[in-house]
Design a protein around this motif. Structure first.
Motif, mmCIF file in Angstrom:
data_model
loop_
_atom_site.group_PDB
_atom_site.id
_atom_site.type_symbol
_atom_site.label_atom_id
_atom_site.label_comp_id
_atom_site.label_asym_id
_atom_site.label_seq_id
_atom_site.Cartn_x
_atom_site.Cartn_y
_atom_site.Cartn_z
ATOM 1 N N LEU A 134 0.826 -1.204 0.000
ATOM 2 C CA LEU A 134 0.000 0.000 0.000
ATOM 3 C C LEU A 134 0.861 1.254 0.000
ATOM 4 O O LEU A 134 0.399 2.334 -0.392
ATOM 5 C CB LEU A 134 -0.931 -0.002 1.225
ATOM 6 N N ILE A 135 2.104 1.123 0.431
ATOM 7 C CA ILE A 135 3.051 2.239 0.409
ATOM 8 C C ILE A 135 4.056 2.072 -0.725
ATOM 9 O O ILE A 135 4.394 3.035 -1.431
ATOM 10 C CB ILE A 135 3.799 2.345 1.744
ATOM 11 N N VAL A 136 4.532 0.850 -0.914
ATOM 12 C CA VAL A 136 5.561 0.596 -1.930
ATOM 13 C C VAL A 136 5.058 0.935 -3.332
ATOM 14 O O VAL A 136 5.758 1.615 -4.108
ATOM 15 C CB VAL A 136 6.033 -0.874 -1.872
ATOM 16 N N ILE A 137 3.861 0.474 -3.675
ATOM 17 C CA ILE A 137 3.339 0.688 -5.028
ATOM 18 C C ILE A 137 3.162 2.177 -5.337
ATOM 19 O O ILE A 137 3.634 2.646 -6.386
ATOM 20 C CB ILE A 137 2.025 -0.086 -5.235
ATOM 21 N N PRO A 138 2.493 2.960 -4.472
ATOM 22 C CA PRO A 138 2.403 4.398 -4.768
ATOM 23 C C PRO A 138 3.768 5.067 -4.893
ATOM 24 O O PRO A 138 3.955 5.935 -5.755
ATOM 25 C CB PRO A 138 1.623 4.958 -3.573
ATOM 26 N N ALA A 139 4.726 4.661 -4.053
ATOM 27 C CA ALA A 139 6.063 5.260 -4.134
ATOM 28 C C ALA A 139 6.714 4.960 -5.475
ATOM 29 O O ALA A 139 7.321 5.837 -6.107
ATOM 30 C CB ALA A 139 6.936 4.748 -2.988
ATOM 31 N N LEU A 140 6.592 3.732 -5.943
ATOM 32 C CA LEU A 140 7.175 3.363 -7.233
ATOM 33 C C LEU A 140 6.442 4.032 -8.389
ATOM 34 O O LEU A 140 7.063 4.425 -9.380
ATOM 35 C CB LEU A 140 7.149 1.844 -7.406
ATOM 36 N N LEU A 141 5.121 4.175 -8.276
ATOM 37 C CA LEU A 141 4.368 4.825 -9.337
ATOM 38 C C LEU A 141 4.692 6.315 -9.405
ATOM 39 O O LEU A 141 4.784 6.885 -10.496
ATOM 40 C CB LEU A 141 2.864 4.615 -9.126
ATOM 41 N N ILE A 142 4.858 6.945 -8.249
ATOM 42 C CA ILE A 142 5.265 8.348 -8.222
ATOM 43 C C ILE A 142 6.631 8.508 -8.887
ATOM 44 O O ILE A 142 6.852 9.423 -9.688
ATOM 45 C CB ILE A 142 5.294 8.875 -6.775
ATOM 46 N N SER A 143 7.538 7.606 -8.565
ATOM 47 C CA SER A 143 8.873 7.654 -9.164
ATOM 48 C C SER A 143 8.804 7.400 -10.665
ATOM 49 O O SER A 143 9.537 8.029 -11.446
ATOM 50 C CB SER A 143 9.788 6.618 -8.502
ATOM 51 N N SER A 144 7.936 6.504 -11.075
ATOM 52 C CA SER A 144 7.790 6.199 -12.502
ATOM 53 C C SER A 144 7.259 7.402 -13.270
ATOM 54 O O SER A 144 7.744 7.724 -14.359
ATOM 55 C CB SER A 144 6.856 5.004 -12.696
ATOM 56 N N VAL A 145 6.265 8.074 -12.692
ATOM 57 C CA VAL A 145 5.711 9.256 -13.343
ATOM 58 C C VAL A 145 6.772 10.347 -13.447
ATOM 59 O O VAL A 145 6.885 11.017 -14.479
ATOM 60 C CB VAL A 145 4.482 9.768 -12.572
ATOM 61 N N ALA A 146 7.559 10.515 -12.394
ATOM 62 C CA ALA A 146 8.631 11.507 -12.434
ATOM 63 C C ALA A 146 9.659 11.159 -13.505
ATOM 64 O O ALA A 146 10.151 12.037 -14.220
ATOM 65 C CB ALA A 146 9.301 11.597 -11.067
ATOM 66 N N ALA A 147 9.980 9.858 -13.625
ATOM 67 C CA ALA A 147 10.947 9.419 -14.627
ATOM 68 C C ALA A 147 10.411 9.632 -16.038
ATOM 69 O O ALA A 147 11.124 10.114 -16.928
ATOM 70 C CB ALA A 147 11.288 7.941 -14.414
ATOM 71 N N VAL A 148 9.149 9.280 -16.262
ATOM 72 C CA VAL A 148 8.533 9.474 -17.571
ATOM 73 C C VAL A 148 8.472 10.958 -17.909
ATOM 74 O O VAL A 148 8.775 11.376 -19.039
ATOM 75 C CB VAL A 148 7.119 8.855 -17.604
ATOM 76 N N SER A 149 8.088 11.773 -16.928
ATOM 77 C CA SER A 149 8.001 13.216 -17.142
ATOM 78 C C SER A 149 9.367 13.815 -17.474
ATOM 79 O O SER A 149 9.485 14.662 -18.371
ATOM 80 C CB SER A 149 7.427 13.889 -15.894
ATOM 81 N N PHE A 150 10.396 13.364 -16.760
ATOM 82 C CA PHE A 150 11.751 13.864 -17.025
ATOM 83 C C PHE A 150 12.196 13.481 -18.431
ATOM 84 O O PHE A 150 12.746 14.308 -19.171
ATOM 85 C CB PHE A 150 12.716 13.308 -15.985
ATOM 86 N N SER A 151 11.960 12.240 -18.814
ATOM 87 C CA SER A 151 12.347 11.781 -20.149
ATOM 88 C C SER A 151 11.612 12.534 -21.239
ATOM 89 O O SER A 151 12.202 12.965 -22.235
ATOM 90 C CB SER A 151 12.072 10.281 -20.292
ATOM 91 N N LEU A 152 10.305 12.725 -21.048
ATOM 92 C CA LEU A 152 9.520 13.454 -22.038
ATOM 93 C C LEU A 152 9.969 14.904 -22.142
ATOM 94 O O LEU A 152 9.981 15.493 -23.235
ATOM 95 C CB LEU A 152 8.029 13.391 -21.681
ATOM 96 N N GLY A 153 10.360 15.484 -21.003
ATOM 97 C CA GLY A 153 10.858 16.851 -21.014
ATOM 98 C C GLY A 153 12.146 16.977 -21.805
ATOM 99 O O GLY A 153 12.333 17.944 -22.566
#
Length: 212
Positions: A134-153
């Motif tokens: 319940l904590i691990v998954i949101p943390a990884l998804l937040i990190s994934s979104v940040a990574a995708v956003s950085f790459s797209l930028g």
């Protein structure tokens, strides 16, 4: 460190929806994989789970909880891989694959437990799989979104617009958020290391009785 977290949560809603749906698709796919197992594979899985529950119930050597650093190291390696893929830009599809695979792993695990032990398996999943995730998954998804956003930028500024602007600020924001998620994962790893095995030991007696 909190600023990039607030910025990500507020401005990246479409990415969160996309990544979240991709993860849920992985969960569903993992659960369906259980039904695709052959009879021999199902029997092997049943024997393995039966021996595991008996071992937990009797305190045998087959049940050896991981140490804190083993648990934390696994989470941090997953997080670090997401971070590196985000930096590489060309690793963007890899981030999405990792999120899907994470869902597959959870879906398959829960599907196996429910398939073998019905509501007792679901109860075991609720105490062994659900709490820390319940904590691990949101943390990884937040990190994934940040990574995708950085790459797209980077792709948008360097490839599409041919700009050579300073990327130090986005990089620091991206890395700062990743470090924050690393701290969260290290904290939840303590729960997974010392509390989860105890909760598992509470539930396994009712399952172990059916495997003797």
């Amino acid at each position: 460190m909190l600023q990039p977290i607030r910025h990500t949560l507020k401005d990246q809603t479409p990415l969160y929806i996309f990544v979240g749906v991709l993860f849920l698709m992985g969960v569903v796919f993992g659960a369906l994989m259980v039904n695709a197992l052959t009879l021999e594979q199902q029997q092997d899985l049943s024997r393995y789970l039966g021996n595991f529950f008996v071992s937990v119930n009797e305190g045998g050597e087959g049940f050896m909880p991981q140490t804190y650093w083993e648990v934390a190291g696994l989470h941090l390696k997953w997080l670090g891989l997401i971070w590196l893929l985000g930096l590489s830009v060309i690793g963007l599809p890899g981030i999405l694959i990792l999120d899907f695979l994470k869902g597959v792993l959870i879906g398959f695990t829960v599907g196996c437990l429910v398939g073998q032990y019905t509501w007792k398996g679901l109860l075991f999943a609720l105490v062994s799989v659900a709490p820390h995730n319940l904590i691990v998954i949101p943390a990884l998804l937040i990190s994934s979104v940040a990574a995708v956003s950085f790459s797209l930028g980077i792709i948008r500024s360097r490839v599409l617009l041919h700009r050579n602007g300073n990327v130090s600020r986005p990089f620091l924001s991206y890395t700062g958020l990743t470090l924050a998620m690393a701290a969260v994962l290290m904290a939840v790893s303590s729960f997974e290391t010392w509390v989860t095995p105890t909760m598992m030991a509470w539930v396994t007696p009712m399952i172990g009785q059916n495997t003797l």
